[in-house]
Write an enzyme that holds these catalytic residues in place. Structure first.
Site, PDB file in Angstrom:
ATOM      1  N   SER A  12       0.821  -1.213   0.000  1.00 40.50           N
ATOM      2  CA  SER A  12       0.000   0.000   0.000  1.00 40.50           C
ATOM      3  C   SER A  12       0.853   1.260   0.000  1.00 40.50           C
ATOM      4  O   SER A  12       1.997   1.266   0.469  1.00 40.50           O
ATOM      5  CB  SER A  12      -0.921   0.019   1.225  1.00 40.50           C
ATOM      6  OG  SER A  12      -1.747  -1.108   1.239  1.00 40.50           O
TER       7      SER A  12
HETATM    8  N1  SAM Z   1      -0.908  -4.853   3.986  1.00 40.00           N
HETATM    9  C1  SAM Z   1      -0.141  -5.154   2.807  1.00 40.00           C
HETATM   10  C2  SAM Z   1       1.260  -4.636   2.867  1.00 40.00           C
HETATM   11  O1  SAM Z   1       1.589  -3.917   3.817  1.00 40.00           O
HETATM   12  O2  SAM Z   1       2.026  -4.971   1.954  1.00 40.00           O
HETATM   13  C3  SAM Z   1      -0.802  -4.676   1.538  1.00 40.00           C
HETATM   14  C4  SAM Z   1      -1.743  -5.629   1.103  1.00 40.00           C
HETATM   15  S1  SAM Z   1      -2.396  -5.649  -0.504  1.00 40.00           S
HETATM   16  C5  SAM Z   1      -2.970  -4.013  -0.770  1.00 40.00           C
HETATM   17  C6  SAM Z   1      -3.847  -6.601  -0.093  1.00 40.00           C
HETATM   18  C7  SAM Z   1      -3.569  -8.032   0.301  1.00 40.00           C
HETATM   19  O3  SAM Z   1      -4.797  -8.616   0.722  1.00 40.00           O
HETATM   20  C8  SAM Z   1      -3.055  -8.884  -0.838  1.00 40.00           C
HETATM   21  O4  SAM Z   1      -1.835  -9.470  -0.465  1.00 40.00           O
HETATM   22  C9  SAM Z   1      -4.161  -9.929  -1.033  1.00 40.00           C
HETATM   23  O5  SAM Z   1      -3.673 -11.179  -1.448  1.00 40.00           O
HETATM   24  C10 SAM Z   1      -4.763  -9.980   0.351  1.00 40.00           C
HETATM   25  N2  SAM Z   1      -6.129 -10.506   0.436  1.00 40.00           N
HETATM   26  C11 SAM Z   1      -7.186 -10.306  -0.405  1.00 40.00           C
HETATM   27  N3  SAM Z   1      -8.272 -10.958   0.053  1.00 40.00           N
HETATM   28  C12 SAM Z   1      -7.897 -11.583   1.220  1.00 40.00           C
HETATM   29  C13 SAM Z   1      -8.576 -12.413   2.163  1.00 40.00           C
HETATM   30  N4  SAM Z   1      -9.851 -12.741   2.045  1.00 40.00           N
HETATM   31  N5  SAM Z   1      -7.865 -12.856   3.228  1.00 40.00           N
HETATM   32  C14 SAM Z   1      -6.560 -12.547   3.406  1.00 40.00           C
HETATM   33  N6  SAM Z   1      -5.867 -11.783   2.527  1.00 40.00           N
HETATM   34  C15 SAM Z   1      -6.529 -11.293   1.454  1.00 40.00           C
END
Ligand code: SAM
Length: 221
Positions: A69
């Protein structure tokens, strides 16, 4: 944690300080958040070819077509959580582990769930190497993590179509859930506070753009 393992680190430290100043200029005033961002070496959460862009206030690609992000988003969500040292925080969407590290630097007890196994494995290793201690799990975060519930705060770092009921129910009374909710183009940042066993209050904040939250109470794959 020391970030001075080679001379190049000094350059990154200078850039990190400039990023903190930029975030302050954009209205992030919470000192604990700014200090945490000033400590976490963001370049180490992405491939080396992107290191030169790590301290720009932008989202950047990570594995599995996901993103780390934008620092402003990390800062704003961390601020909206209103966490105190020692509180228990659940993150949905571990991704690179950057947001989780910022929360750990704010002295929270961090639990984090990632749905992509490959990302989960890579990030688990990275966080271990960087010396962060937190509980990580691979699975569908829309279901929360009942084994460790209730949480003082829950942060969702992917865009949700609706607020998953399980997350609301895994908050302590007084707990805060910060989650971007909307369609695939834009999401409103919502803060949901559990005020009683059967009562939640909602507040909404400015719009953001996240990758989708996929799962039982999220978008379809
Ligand atoms: N917090 C992260 C970082 O600091 O790098 C950024 C995350 S990215 C914007 C969103 C993440 O949410 C992705 O890695 C995606 O695979 C994960 N994601 C999407 N749906 C999800 C779910 N139901 N449970 C867990 N992770 C999920």
């Amino acid at each position: 944690m020391s970030v001075f393992s080679n001379p190049q680190d000094k350059v990154f430290e200078v850039r990190r300080k400039a990023l903190v100043k930029e975030l302050l200029g954009k209205g992030i005033f919470n000192n604990a958040v700014l200090e945490a961002i000033g400590r976490v070496p963001r370049h180490l959460y992405m491939e080396s070819g992107l290191h030169h862009r790590a301290y720009e206030d932008i989202a950047l690609p990570i594995a599995m077509r996901q993103t780390i992000s934008q620092p402003y988003t990390v800062a704003r969500q961390s601020e909206l959580l209103e966490i105190k040292p020692g509180e228990k925080v659940l993150e949905i969407g571990t991704g690179s582990g950057y947001q989780a590290s910022v929360l750990a630097e704010m002295k929270c007890r961090v639990y984090s769930i990632e749905r992509h196994r490959e990302l989960y494995e890579m990030t688990r290793q990275r966080l271990q190497q960087l010396g962060y201690k937190m509980e990580l799990k691979c699975g569908d975060g829309t279901l929360g993590w009942s084994a460790y519930a209730p949480y003082d705060a829950i942060i969702v770092t992917a865009g949700a179509p609706v607020v998953p009921e399980a997350l609301k129910n895994q908050l302590v009374i007084g707990g805060r859930l910060v989650i971007p909710v909307g369609d695939d183009k834009e999401q409103t940042m919502m803060r949901i506070i559990r005020t009683a066993a059967d009562r939640w209050e909602e507040q909404s904040f400015a719009g953001f753009k996240f990758v989708p939250l996929i799962g039982k109470d999220g978008w379809d794959e």
